[in-house]
Motif scaffolding. Structure first.
Motif, PDB file in Angstrom:
ATOM      1  N   LYS A 183     -21.000  -7.991   2.744  1.00  0.00           N
ATOM      2  CA  LYS A 183     -21.300  -7.170   1.592  1.00  0.00           C
ATOM      3  C   LYS A 183     -20.318  -6.001   1.495  1.00  0.00           C
ATOM      4  N   LEU A 184     -20.424  -5.282   0.388  1.00  0.00           N
ATOM      5  CA  LEU A 184     -19.550  -4.147   0.126  1.00  0.00           C
ATOM      6  C   LEU A 184     -19.687  -3.081   1.211  1.00  0.00           C
ATOM      7  N   ARG A 185     -18.534  -2.586   1.668  1.00  0.00           N
ATOM      8  CA  ARG A 185     -18.540  -1.488   2.633  1.00  0.00           C
ATOM      9  C   ARG A 185     -17.277  -0.652   2.444  1.00  0.00           C
ATOM     10  N   SER A 186     -17.355   0.606   2.816  1.00  0.00           N
ATOM     11  CA  SER A 186     -16.204   1.489   2.675  1.00  0.00           C
ATOM     12  C   SER A 186     -15.201   1.195   3.779  1.00  0.00           C
ATOM     13  N   VAL A 187     -13.934   1.459   3.486  1.00  0.00           N
ATOM     14  CA  VAL A 187     -12.901   1.233   4.493  1.00  0.00           C
ATOM     15  C   VAL A 187     -12.945   2.354   5.536  1.00  0.00           C
ATOM     16  N   PHE A 188     -13.114   3.601   5.096  1.00  0.00           N
ATOM     17  CA  PHE A 188     -13.201   4.741   6.001  1.00  0.00           C
ATOM     18  C   PHE A 188     -14.493   5.515   5.757  1.00  0.00           C
ATOM     19  N   ASN A 189     -14.912   6.242   6.763  1.00  0.00           N
ATOM     20  CA  ASN A 189     -16.089   7.090   6.641  1.00  0.00           C
ATOM     21  C   ASN A 189     -15.809   8.289   5.731  1.00  0.00           C
ATOM     22  N   VAL A 190     -16.861   8.898   5.247  1.00  0.00           N
ATOM     23  CA  VAL A 190     -16.743  10.104   4.431  1.00  0.00           C
ATOM     24  C   VAL A 190     -16.145  11.223   5.285  1.00  0.00           C
ATOM     25  N   ASP A 191     -15.221  11.964   4.696  1.00  0.00           N
ATOM     26  CA  ASP A 191     -14.551  13.081   5.381  1.00  0.00           C
ATOM     27  C   ASP A 191     -13.803  12.628   6.636  1.00  0.00           C
ATOM     28  N   ALA A 192     -13.247  11.444   6.586  1.00  0.00           N
ATOM     29  CA  ALA A 192     -12.464  10.947   7.723  1.00  0.00           C
ATOM     30  C   ALA A 192     -11.216  11.803   7.925  1.00  0.00           C
ATOM     31  N   ASN A 193     -10.819  11.979   9.175  1.00  0.00           N
ATOM     32  CA  ASN A 193      -9.589  12.706   9.490  1.00  0.00           C
ATOM     33  C   ASN A 193      -9.109  12.294  10.870  1.00  0.00           C
ATOM     34  N   CYS A 194      -8.026  12.912  11.338  1.00  0.00           N
ATOM     35  CA  CYS A 194      -7.408  12.548  12.620  1.00  0.00           C
ATOM     36  C   CYS A 194      -7.097  11.055  12.663  1.00  0.00           C
ATOM     37  N   PHE A 195      -6.280  10.621  11.710  1.00  0.00           N
ATOM     38  CA  PHE A 195      -5.953   9.206  11.574  1.00  0.00           C
ATOM     39  C   PHE A 195      -4.921   8.764  12.612  1.00  0.00           C
ATOM     40  N   SER A 196      -5.085   7.553  13.087  1.00  0.00           N
ATOM     41  CA  SER A 196      -4.171   6.985  14.075  1.00  0.00           C
ATOM     42  C   SER A 196      -3.874   5.541  13.700  1.00  0.00           C
ATOM     43  N   ALA A 197      -2.849   5.354  12.876  1.00  0.00           N
ATOM     44  CA  ALA A 197      -2.474   4.007  12.424  1.00  0.00           C
ATOM     45  C   ALA A 197      -1.734   3.264  13.538  1.00  0.00           C
ATOM     46  N   PRO A 198      -1.668   1.925  13.459  1.00  0.00           N
ATOM     47  CA  PRO A 198      -2.175   1.062  12.389  1.00  0.00           C
ATOM     48  C   PRO A 198      -3.685   0.847  12.489  1.00  0.00           C
ATOM     49  N   PHE A 199      -4.293   0.573  11.326  1.00  0.00           N
ATOM     50  CA  PHE A 199      -5.726   0.324  11.263  1.00  0.00           C
ATOM     51  C   PHE A 199      -5.940  -1.181  11.101  1.00  0.00           C
ATOM     52  N   VAL A 200      -6.417  -1.798  12.160  1.00  0.00           N
ATOM     53  CA  VAL A 200      -6.541  -3.259  12.220  1.00  0.00           C
ATOM     54  C   VAL A 200      -8.006  -3.624  12.419  1.00  0.00           C
ATOM     55  N   HIS A 222       2.013  -5.936  15.762  1.00  0.00           N
ATOM     56  CA  HIS A 222       1.407  -4.628  15.526  1.00  0.00           C
ATOM     57  C   HIS A 222       1.607  -4.146  14.094  1.00  0.00           C
ATOM     58  N   TYR A 223       2.063  -5.025  13.213  1.00  0.00           N
ATOM     59  CA  TYR A 223       2.202  -4.776  11.785  1.00  0.00           C
ATOM     60  C   TYR A 223       3.294  -3.784  11.426  1.00  0.00           C
ATOM     61  N   ASN A 224       4.248  -3.602  12.302  1.00  0.00           N
ATOM     62  CA  ASN A 224       5.450  -2.866  11.930  1.00  0.00           C
ATOM     63  C   ASN A 224       6.363  -3.833  11.191  1.00  0.00           C
ATOM     64  N   THR A 225       6.894  -3.442  10.046  1.00  0.00           N
ATOM     65  CA  THR A 225       7.671  -4.346   9.210  1.00  0.00           C
ATOM     66  C   THR A 225       9.160  -4.239   9.507  1.00  0.00           C
ATOM     67  N   PHE A 226       9.856  -5.358   9.271  1.00  0.00           N
ATOM     68  CA  PHE A 226      11.287  -5.465   9.550  1.00  0.00           C
ATOM     69  C   PHE A 226      11.949  -6.276   8.442  1.00  0.00           C
ATOM     70  N   PRO A 227      13.302  -6.191   8.329  1.00  0.00           N
ATOM     71  CA  PRO A 227      14.013  -7.016   7.345  1.00  0.00           C
ATOM     72  C   PRO A 227      13.819  -8.505   7.628  1.00  0.00           C
ATOM     73  N   LYS A 228      14.077  -9.315   6.625  1.00  0.00           N
ATOM     74  CA  LYS A 228      13.967 -10.761   6.763  1.00  0.00           C
ATOM     75  C   LYS A 228      14.856 -11.242   7.898  1.00  0.00           C
ATOM     76  N   PRO A 229      14.309 -12.020   8.841  1.00  0.00           N
ATOM     77  CA  PRO A 229      15.117 -12.498   9.970  1.00  0.00           C
ATOM     78  C   PRO A 229      16.187 -13.492   9.521  1.00  0.00           C
ATOM     79  N   GLU A 230      17.379 -13.322  10.026  1.00  0.00           N
ATOM     80  CA  GLU A 230      18.488 -14.216   9.696  1.00  0.00           C
ATOM     81  C   GLU A 230      18.457 -15.444  10.607  1.00  0.00           C
ATOM     82  N   ASP A 231      18.846 -16.588  10.032  1.00  0.00           N
ATOM     83  CA  ASP A 231      18.848 -17.828  10.803  1.00  0.00           C
ATOM     84  C   ASP A 231      19.753 -17.742  12.023  1.00  0.00           C
ATOM     85  N   ILE A 232      20.802 -16.947  11.911  1.00  0.00           N
ATOM     86  CA  ILE A 232      21.749 -16.851  13.016  1.00  0.00           C
ATOM     87  C   ILE A 232      21.136 -16.120  14.211  1.00  0.00           C
TER      88      ILE A 232
END
Length: 333
Positions: free
Chosen positions: A113-130, A247-257
């Motif tokens: 069912k529907l739920r919020s992604v973060f709590n009300v008045d959330a703070n002290c964030f530490s990404a990534p959020f998995v 860990h969801y850090n993004t990078f350029p498209k990998p080259e075949d070489i």
């Protein structure tokens, strides 16, 4: 990490929609950067511009109207969803939520069912959020409560419904918070001297004049900036895909070489995977030796009308507060 992926998302989403215009003298005279090295505007001879500042990079088009310049920034989608078939997590769903702490956001799936992604008045964030849970999924809906005037439509909320093949079980979800920089603006342009020029920005922006501090001619830094812009224009063809490590850090498209594709795990492995093993293990977040390809999914339906959000009583996906660090969300590398 959030800023990097948000900026990348802003750029790739915007440059793909910029209509290419031929260089001509009417644009050439405006070329250059105005403001300072930390914030301002760069105007290019093809009718495009870059608005830059702290954690901000917005592309768009501009056109001269007499002594005025009209600027049309391109806003990225409110939500972006990228999906991957991840055999390594078995019968489960894994979601990376990027930027959702910046808005009043909710999610509902065909299993929950529907739920919020973060709590009300959330703070002290530490990404990534998995977020990870058992089971499969073939649809979910993202909601934005826009009571804080985030939505240009003026509606109180909107929803984006996504339907996808059940083979997808690993997702990158991005929320692009609305910024004032996405609204059209204007500037009065004035030639001061043979080599000098300024722009008087509209009151909506700053209402103040900004001087041109970098010209296009015979400037190696300008050449680098143009090359950077052109690179993103070229990469815009790949805007429907992202490549990320575990860990969801993004990078350029990998080259075949440099990489080989492993069909069994649906991942790209660096051909130098075993080299500098110790160094890479000590910095796992920036480790690009194994990458996954995520494909962009478009929403099947977007509801523009007012939506009454009634939370089911389920806890938020992520709970984080400076007052209770011992029970707040912490991602473990």
């Amino acid at each position: 990490m959030k800023n990097c992926i948000l900026i990348l998302s802003f750029v790739l989403a915007t440059v793909a929609c910029i209509a290419q215009q031929d260089n001509n003298l009417s644009y050439k005279k405006y070329e250059g950067c105005y403001g300072s090295s930390s914030s301002g505007l760069c105007l290019f001879g093809d009718g495009t511009f870059l608005l830059y500042g702290y954690a901000t990079a917005v592309f768009g088009t501009y056109e001269p109207k007499g002594d005025m310049l009209r600027f049309y920034p391109k806003r990225p989608p409110v939500f972006e969803v990228y999906a991957h078939n991840n055999p390594t997590i078995g019968d489960s769903i894994r979601m990376n939520f990027n930027g959702f702490e910046e808005g009043d956001t909710f999610i509902a799936s065909d299993q929950e069912k529907l739920r919020s992604v973060f709590n009300v008045d959330a703070n002290c964030f530490s990404a990534p959020f998995v977020y990870q849970k058992s089971g499969t999924n073939s649809a979910f809906t993202l909601f934005l409560n826009g009571e804080d005037d985030e939505l240009e439509s003026g509606e109180h909320s909107q929803s984006w419904h996504y339907v996808f093949d059940s083979m997808y079980n690993d997702f990158i979800l991005i929320y692009n918070k609305s910024l004032r920089y996405y609204k059209p603006f204007s500037a009065y342009w004035k030639q001061l001297q043979e080599d000098g020029a300024e722009m008087q920005l509209s009151d909506y922006m700053t209402g103040k004049p900004i001087m041109r501090y970098k010209k296009a001619e015979s400037d190696s830094e300008w050449d680098e900036l143009v090359n950077w812009k052109n690179l993103y224009l070229q990469q815009s063809e790949a805007e429907n895909e992202l490549y990320a490590n575990v860990h969801y850090n993004t990078f350029p498209k990998p080259e075949d070489i440099d990489y080989t594709f492993n069909k069994e795990t649906n991942q790209y492995f660096s051909k130098h995977y075993k080299e500098n093993m110790e160094d890479n293990n000590s910095d796992a977040y920036n480790d690009s030796r194994v990458l996954k390809k995520y494909l962009k999914i478009q929403p099947k339906e977007t509801l523009q009308q007012k939506v009454l959000i009634s939370v089911s009583g389920l806890p938020p996906l992520f709970y984080t507060t400076c007052d209770e660090p011992e029970i707040s969300y912490q991602y473990s590398l």
